[in-house]
Enzyme design. Structure first.
Site, PDB file in Angstrom:
ATOM      1  N   CYS A 198      17.749  25.434  -9.498  1.00  0.00           N
ATOM      2  CA  CYS A 198      16.803  25.154 -10.353  1.00  0.00           C
ATOM      3  C   CYS A 198      16.539  23.260 -10.146  1.00  0.00           C
ATOM      4  O   CYS A 198      15.749  23.090 -11.015  1.00  0.00           O
ATOM      5  CB  CYS A 198      17.294  25.506 -11.657  1.00  0.00           C
ATOM      6  SG  CYS A 198      18.968  24.475 -11.795  1.00  0.00           S
TER       7      CYS A 198
ATOM      8  N   ASP B 107      20.794  16.553  -8.808  1.00  0.00           N
ATOM      9  CA  ASP B 107      21.888  15.575  -9.073  1.00  0.00           C
ATOM     10  C   ASP B 107      22.913  16.107  -7.673  1.00  0.00           C
ATOM     11  O   ASP B 107      23.737  14.721  -7.358  1.00  0.00           O
ATOM     12  CB  ASP B 107      22.756  15.996 -10.212  1.00  0.00           C
ATOM     13  CG  ASP B 107      22.104  15.357 -11.615  1.00  0.00           C
ATOM     14  OD1 ASP B 107      21.974  14.086 -11.315  1.00  0.00           O
ATOM     15  OD2 ASP B 107      21.865  16.025 -12.458  1.00  0.00           O
TER      16      ASP B 107
ATOM     17  N   GLU C  42      26.275  20.843  -9.373  1.00  0.00           N
ATOM     18  CA  GLU C  42      25.295  19.665  -9.013  1.00  0.00           C
ATOM     19  C   GLU C  42      26.214  18.413  -8.727  1.00  0.00           C
ATOM     20  O   GLU C  42      25.803  17.286  -8.525  1.00  0.00           O
ATOM     21  CB  GLU C  42      24.338  19.559 -10.110  1.00  0.00           C
ATOM     22  CG  GLU C  42      25.056  19.460 -11.607  1.00  0.00           C
ATOM     23  CD  GLU C  42      23.856  19.374 -12.891  1.00  0.00           C
ATOM     24  OE1 GLU C  42      22.770  19.050 -12.402  1.00  0.00           O
ATOM     25  OE2 GLU C  42      24.396  19.558 -13.874  1.00  0.00           O
TER      26      GLU C  42
ATOM     27  N   HIS D 142      13.892  11.832 -14.376  1.00  0.00           N
ATOM     28  CA  HIS D 142      13.456  12.777 -15.301  1.00  0.00           C
ATOM     29  C   HIS D 142      11.964  12.536 -15.812  1.00  0.00           C
ATOM     30  O   HIS D 142      11.299  13.602 -16.162  1.00  0.00           O
ATOM     31  CB  HIS D 142      14.374  12.890 -16.477  1.00  0.00           C
ATOM     32  CG  HIS D 142      15.516  13.575 -16.004  1.00  0.00           C
ATOM     33  ND1 HIS D 142      16.715  12.975 -15.604  1.00  0.00           N
ATOM     34  CD2 HIS D 142      15.724  14.816 -15.962  1.00  0.00           C
ATOM     35  CE1 HIS D 142      17.499  13.922 -15.138  1.00  0.00           C
ATOM     36  NE2 HIS D 142      17.099  15.173 -15.830  1.00  0.00           N
TER      37      HIS D 142
HETATM   38  C1  PEP Z   1      19.301  19.198 -11.231  1.00  0.00           C
HETATM   39  O1  PEP Z   1      20.231  18.178 -11.426  1.00  0.00           O
HETATM   40  O2  PEP Z   1      19.201  19.527 -10.095  1.00  0.00           O
HETATM   41  C2  PEP Z   1      18.940  19.690 -12.316  1.00  0.00           C
HETATM   42  C3  PEP Z   1      17.998  20.738 -12.544  1.00  0.00           C
HETATM   43  O3  PEP Z   1      19.217  19.257 -13.551  1.00  0.00           O
HETATM   44  P1  PEP Z   1      18.534  17.833 -14.330  1.00  0.00           P
HETATM   45  O4  PEP Z   1      17.381  17.445 -13.424  1.00  0.00           O
HETATM   46  O5  PEP Z   1      18.087  18.178 -15.512  1.00  0.00           O
HETATM   47  O6  PEP Z   1      19.585  16.939 -14.058  1.00  0.00           O
HETATM   48 MG    MG Z   2      21.151  17.825 -13.190  1.00  0.00          MG
END
Ligand code: PEP
Ligand code: MG
Length: 592
Positions: free
Chosen positions: A529, A482, A458, A215
């Site tokens: 996403c 994920d 995910e 993140h």
């Molecule tokens: C993902 O896992 O692709 C996602 C968009 O969520 P995050 O990156 O916030 O876990």
């Molecule tokens: Mg995620």
């Protein structure tokens, strides 16, 4: 001497500047520049903070002398003597003055910068007793910082209060004292640190740890500043104030570069600026492929204020609002319904009638609520109480968030997205909570609006249970970050296995392709996403697999749009199927 450190290329571009080494726990002190006429008062603030701590220690010493040796052991008195000595140390006092006077750093920043320098000297000491004094030094600096709080020191970072930055390398070399870009180097930065960082003065950052879709890396991309993570020993090899270059494309950090290397990277920097300028021309061009397929380009955002950036970048909506950023860095104090409602409403209004997809809170794993609340208690937080699991474990918190989102939906189009679902039971519980939240608002007579309901795909189990998901949800959003982590058993935040984190693994492609195909067959919306959506190297492949909705950081939208405008899906479809079915999809892509 020039040397290079290799890490992971997580955020593109070139940054050239001086190193600012900061321990991660100290990132959230204010970092801003003061005006020349404020230098004296800034030095005064440190002096007053230091004097307050000295007084405190004197008072303690008096108390100790009134006590007997049983209640106040000798070591305590000796420790206080050491603290007093450190407080009066010329290196500390002189260094802090230097950073404020010469660089116009604010007091807190100057203090922590000097702390890093002296701490490193302690680390290098042979004598173990002296080496351990580093902890004492850290303690007294923390105490000075605390004493300075409430004396008019801002708690958050501010953008530079001085004029614009020098842009050309020549200027940069001429003016070597102030007004040069600064590059933050830390062992690690938490997502909460990054939030602070978002409003600060740094032109790029480097961390020792972290993976491509950690993140921390995601927030760097959202800020559109060059970054390298997983640079292993960077925070030990680079010294405070060294000149460094971040090559965010190659994932390389060059320390103490020669004039020739500096000139070359200065050129690269200008090329990138030109490229950005060229892409701006596509801002109002509709996102349609050569064969007439319309493609939706949505934005990923972390804070309500990012909505404005999304609109400016030409996004036709928000495909992922990571609501957990509202919950982080608050010492565990969660935002209430009204505060969340106001934040979601700001995002909805900011999008000016375009849809906003709000994801319910996804804390856990590498997104702790607070640095002090990092989940070290559980063996593997990524497989633990994270995202919807956390929400369902705390119904009051979850209902509060659902009510806030429903209320924001009265002000515009809101889609509600649920992360990390895997079980039918979790889906049913989530829907029951949603009904309950609506009933609570009805009882209170509070207005709310309709929401489209979506689930993130995910976890491989979810991708293999699409029929179940499509029965309950209006749309699906593939969280590839994920999905890759859990399909390949690779911790996305761990740089030591980053080479195995592979969006093009056949198993990953199969899950992504099947999800897109199944949604399309059933006439349900589907988007990606995860970071794959913003990677221009993968745009054609995703188009070929049938994807028509991409959600990414606003800064990536125009580059992806450029790929879309050049694409012909009628040719990409058979090619993408070949890639998907290949033993080595990367090789197949490279060969075609
Ligand atoms: C993902 O896992 O692709 C996602 C968009 O969520 P995050 O990156 O916030 O876990
Ligand atoms: Mg995620």
């Amino acid at each position: 001497m020039t040397f290079a450190i290799h890490g992971l290329n997580v955020s593109r571009g070139v940054a050239i500047g001086r190193a600012v080494l900061v321990a991660s726990s100290r990132v959230d002190v204010a970092h801003y520049f003061v005006q020349a006429h404020e230098v004296e008062s800034e030095i005064d603030r440190v002096r007053m903070g230091r004097n307050a701590v000295i007084d405190e220690i004197h008072r303690l010493q008096e108390t100790i002398t009134q006590m007997g040796p049983k209640e106040a052991p000798h070591e305590l008195g000796a420790l206080l003597d050491v603290h007093l000595m450190l407080l009066q140390d010329d290196d500390l006092v002189g260094g802090v003055k230097h950073w404020i006077t010469e660089r116009l750093y604010n007091a807190e920043w100057a203090l922590t910068t000097q702390l890093e320098i002296i701490a490193r000297q302690f680390d290098e000491m042979e004598d173990e007793y002296l080496r351990e004094r580093k902890a004492d030094l850290e303690q007294i600096v923390e105490r000075i910082l605390r004493a300075m709080k409430g004396k008019g020191s801002p708690i958050v970072s501010h953008p530079s209060q001085r004029g614009g930055r020098k842009s050309s390398q020549q200027d940069l070399l001429l003016d070597d004292t102030v007004d040069v870009p600064l590059i933050l180097i830390a062992h690690d930065l938490s997502p909460a640190d990054m939030l602070q960082f978002k409003q600060s003065v740094f032109a790029g950052f480097i961390t020792d740890v972290g993976g491509k879709t950690s993140h921390t890396a995601i927030v760097a991309r959202s800020m559109d500043i060059p970054a390298v993570v997983g640079a292993r020993l960077a925070s030990q090899l680079v010294r405070q104030d060294d000149w460094v270059i971040i090559d965010g494309d190659a994932g390389v950090v060059i320390v103490d570069p020669s004039p020739i290397i500096l000139a070359e990277y200065g050129f690269k920097q200008r090329q990138r600026e030109l490229e950005r300028g060229r892409l701006q021309r596509l801002l109002h061009t509709p996102s349609v492929t050569m064969d007439g397929e319309k493609v939706e380009l949505l934005a990923n955002i972390e804070m309500p204020e990012d909505a404005l950036v999304a609109v400016k970048a030409g996004a036709v909506g928000v495909g992922l609002f990571r609501s957990e950023f509202l919950f982080m860095g608050r010492q565990g104090r969660l935002p209430g319904e009204e505060e969340q409602y106001q934040a979601y409403k700001r995002a909805v209004e900011g999008m000016q009638g375009l849809p906003v997809t709000i994801r319910t809170v996804d804390v856990g794993a590498d997104k702790p609520l607070d640095d002090s609340l990092r989940d070290d208690a559980h063996l593997n937080p990524a497989l633990g109480l994270r995202a919807i699991r956390w929400s369902l474990a705390d119904p009051a918190m979850f209902l509060t968030q659902l009510r806030a989102i429903l209320r924001a939906a009265a002000h515009g189009q809101v889609h509600l997205l649920v992360p990390m679902l895997a079980h039918a039971r979790e889906i049913r519980q989530t829907l029951a909570h949603l009904d309950q939240a609506r009933a609570q608002l009805d009882n209170r007579g509070v207005a709310y609006g309709p929401v489209k309901l979506g689930a993130m795909i995910e976890i491989p189990a979810a991708a293999l249970s699409l029929r179940l998901f499509l029965k309950y949800f209006d749309f699906l959003s593939i969280g590839t970050n994920d999905l890759i982590q859990y399909t390949l058993a690779i911790d996305r935040a761990d740089e030591s296995v980053a080479h195995l984190y592979d969006p093009l693994h056949p198993a990953v492609l199969r899950l992504v392709a099947d999800t897109i195909a199944e949604c399309r067959a059933q006439g349900k919306g589907v988007s990606v996403c995860g970071e794959m959506a913003g990677d221009v190297a993968l745009t054609r492949l995703l188009l070929g697999l049938g994807l028509r909705s991409f959600s990414m950081h606003p800064a990536q939208i125009l580059a992806v749009k450029q790929e879309i405008l050049r694409a012909d899906t009628s040719k990409l479809t058979p090619w993408a199927q070949r890639v998907r079915d290949a033993e080595d999809p990367a090789l197949e892509m490279a060969g075609s």
